[in-house]
Structures are given as structure tokens and as C-alpha cells.
Design an enzyme around this catalytic site. Sequence first.
Site, PDB file in Angstrom:
ATOM      1  N   LYS A 152     -35.899  72.238  93.544  1.00 34.22           N
ATOM      2  CA  LYS A 152     -36.690  71.052  93.185  1.00 34.22           C
ATOM      3  C   LYS A 152     -37.863  70.901  94.148  1.00 34.22           C
ATOM      4  O   LYS A 152     -38.993  70.665  93.738  1.00 34.22           O
ATOM      5  CB  LYS A 152     -35.807  69.790  93.198  1.00 34.22           C
ATOM      6  CG  LYS A 152     -34.908  69.705  91.979  1.00 34.22           C
ATOM      7  CD  LYS A 152     -33.841  68.633  92.100  1.00 34.22           C
ATOM      8  CE  LYS A 152     -32.902  68.711  90.906  1.00 34.22           C
ATOM      9  NZ  LYS A 152     -31.688  67.892  91.037  1.00 34.22           N
ATOM     10  N   GLN A 196     -29.220  63.430  94.854  1.00 31.77           N
ATOM     11  CA  GLN A 196     -28.489  64.538  94.242  1.00 31.77           C
ATOM     12  C   GLN A 196     -27.006  64.190  94.104  1.00 31.77           C
ATOM     13  O   GLN A 196     -26.366  63.770  95.062  1.00 31.77           O
ATOM     14  CB  GLN A 196     -28.669  65.800  95.109  1.00 31.77           C
ATOM     15  CG  GLN A 196     -28.049  67.047  94.536  1.00 31.77           C
ATOM     16  CD  GLN A 196     -28.720  67.511  93.251  1.00 31.77           C
ATOM     17  OE1 GLN A 196     -29.944  67.566  93.153  1.00 31.77           O
ATOM     18  NE2 GLN A 196     -27.924  67.834  92.253  1.00 31.77           N
ATOM     19  N   ASP A 253     -34.635  60.288  87.644  1.00 29.92           N
ATOM     20  CA  ASP A 253     -33.480  60.859  86.940  1.00 29.92           C
ATOM     21  C   ASP A 253     -33.166  60.051  85.674  1.00 29.92           C
ATOM     22  O   ASP A 253     -32.433  60.522  84.804  1.00 29.92           O
ATOM     23  CB  ASP A 253     -32.243  60.825  87.856  1.00 29.92           C
ATOM     24  CG  ASP A 253     -31.853  62.213  88.339  1.00 29.92           C
ATOM     25  OD1 ASP A 253     -32.304  63.202  87.729  1.00 29.92           O
ATOM     26  OD2 ASP A 253     -31.087  62.292  89.320  1.00 29.92           O
TER      27      ASP A 253
END
Length: 299
Positions: free
Chosen positions: A60, A104, A127
Site C-alpha cells: 500500500k 490494517q 476503507d
Amino acid sequence: MTESKRSNSKIIDGKGFAESLRQRIAQQVARLKQQHALTPGLAVVLVGEDPASQVYVRNKGKQTEEAGMNSFEHRLSKETSQYDLLELVHRLNKDPAVHGILVQLPLPKQIDPQAVINAIDPEKDVDGFHIVNAGRLATGGLGMVPCTPLGCLMLLKDRLGDLSGKHAVVLGRSNIVGKPMGLLLLNENCTVTIAHSRTRDVAEECRRADILVAAVGRPEMVRGDWIGDGATVIDVGINRVPGANGKARLVGDVAFDEAAERAAGITPVPGGVGPMTIACLLQNTLTAAARQHGIELSQ
Ligand code: NDP
């Protein structure tokens, strides 16, 4: 994309699509920098040393920088308390250089993931897992859409154009893939069935699908005779199984060779949905930065 430009190949090339999406994002980032002196910034928080998460976070960060954005990595020890993680999230919420925040998952067991996700400013929740963004998606509002289903939708629209009236079957009802996928397809005027572990006859439901999205996490569960002739199949599953040479290999939730015999289009694993997920994270970060500054992005 126009009909004439659409691929004739049965394989839906997520890797190629993601590559061109990342290029378009990089161009828009360059324009934001030039015209508005704005560099989108993504903060990624990793708690602990989960090996798969470390790989994801590294990728990422790398792709964020390649797109010309700022990448801020925060690595915390696996003993980090929920209090300390929330404090970091609050700091990132206030930081004007940070337009997107991603924590995460999975998190160590002393931390409640939903409490952390809901502490993120919904406008920075790239997200799309915050309850406000889930609510916006469910009610047709403008929010952040979870990256994996967003990537699946992009592939479907690129392949099929207008999805209106199609019968879509989503296999799986998780909050991160199945449910938002079902809602996105409903918003595109599909007739949507969401199947799950308590569905009476999953194979029969799948056979009725014009569009089948499989997100169950069961290696090659969807067999060839579950696919209706001419259906479009999106395989979200990423499953590690033992390979012939003793090395692990990746397979999807769909038995690819069998399904490809009947499908009109199908995503491979790897090289299908996977690369789209990070590309959509970059897209969401760009969108978040532009919205936070009241800038309209060109298409
Ligand atoms: P979850 O485990 O959270 O959800 C799985 C869903 O599948 C559940 O709704 C479950 O039903 C359903 N299910 C399980 N077994 C069956 C069965 N035998 N018949 C019918 N339904 C079943 O998984 P995720 O949604 O997080 O992920 C799904 C897959 O997608 C995984 O392989 C994951 O690795 C992959 N993935 C890939 C991503 C990418 O970037 N390509 C990103 C995210 C996930 P119930 O609710 O009834 O238990």
C-alpha cells in the site's frame, strides 16, 4: 468504456485494469498538486507483526508513493493498548496532511476493531468500514465505498456497461465484501440475491445469476455446473492451498477452469480482484482529499 473498446477475452483482466486505474489516479494527483498545491496523503496503521499484514502495508505504501501521494506509515507493537491506538487515530483525524486513514486488520485481541474503525473521521475512512459510510451506502448517500466491492463493480461495469435489470448473486455476506457488494449492485438496479452459509440451495441460486460474485473464502467451492451459460463471474476469494511442488498456490472461491467453460467473463486468481483492491484504496484517498477541499475531480 464504449462497447467497441470492451474486451472480447473471457478473462477479466483485473491486473491490467488496476494498472490503468493507477495511471489515471497519478495524473489526477499531479493535477491536484499543480492546480491546488494539494498532495493527497494516506496514513496506514499496522499493529503487531502479522506477516500477511506487513506485506499488504508495504504494498500500500509503495503504490501510494508511486501515485504521487504522501504515505505515512505507523507501526505499533502488538502490545499496543486500545487507548493508545485511539489516540493515534484522533491525531490523524486532526492532521491536515492526512486525507485517508487505514487501520490494517486484523488487530490484536485486546483491541475492539469496530471501536477503532468508528473512531476514524468518516470523511477520512478510505476503507469505507465506518458505520456512517455503511449507512450512506445503504441509503444512497455520498460516502466512502469499501475498496474490494468497489473494484468488483468497476470491473463489472467495464465489462457489461449498464447493469440495470441483471440478476446478481453475491455469495457471502461479510461487512467488508458481501453486504456492500450487494448494496452497490442494488444501486445499479440489479435484482440482488445474497447467499450465505444458511442458504438452502446455494448452487441453484448461483445458476440463476447473470452476475455472480463469490466471496466465501472456500477454495474452489463454486463448481462449473453452478454457472449459468453466459454469466459474468467475479471471484473475490484468495485461498492458499498446497501446490504440486509442495509450495502453496493461490486459488479463488471458484473452480476457474470449469467455470470458464460456461461463463462469458471471469476474473482469474491471482490477477483479478486482488490488484483492484489497492487501486481502489488509492482512488478513495484521492476522492477523500478532493472532497475535503471542495475540489471536483475530472473523470
Ligand atoms: P468472511 O469469512 O468474513 O465471510 C465469508 C462469507 O461466506 C460469510 O458470509 C459466510 O456465511 C459465507 N460462507 C461461508 N461458507 C459458505 C458456504 N459453504 N456456503 C455459502 N456461504 C458460505 O470472508 P470475507 O468476506 O472477508 O472474504 C471472503 C473471501 O474473499 C476470502 O477468501 C478473502 O480472503 C477474500 N478477500 C479478498 C480480497 C481481495 O482483495 N481480493 C479482500 C477481502 C477478502 P455466514 O455469514 O452465514 O457465515
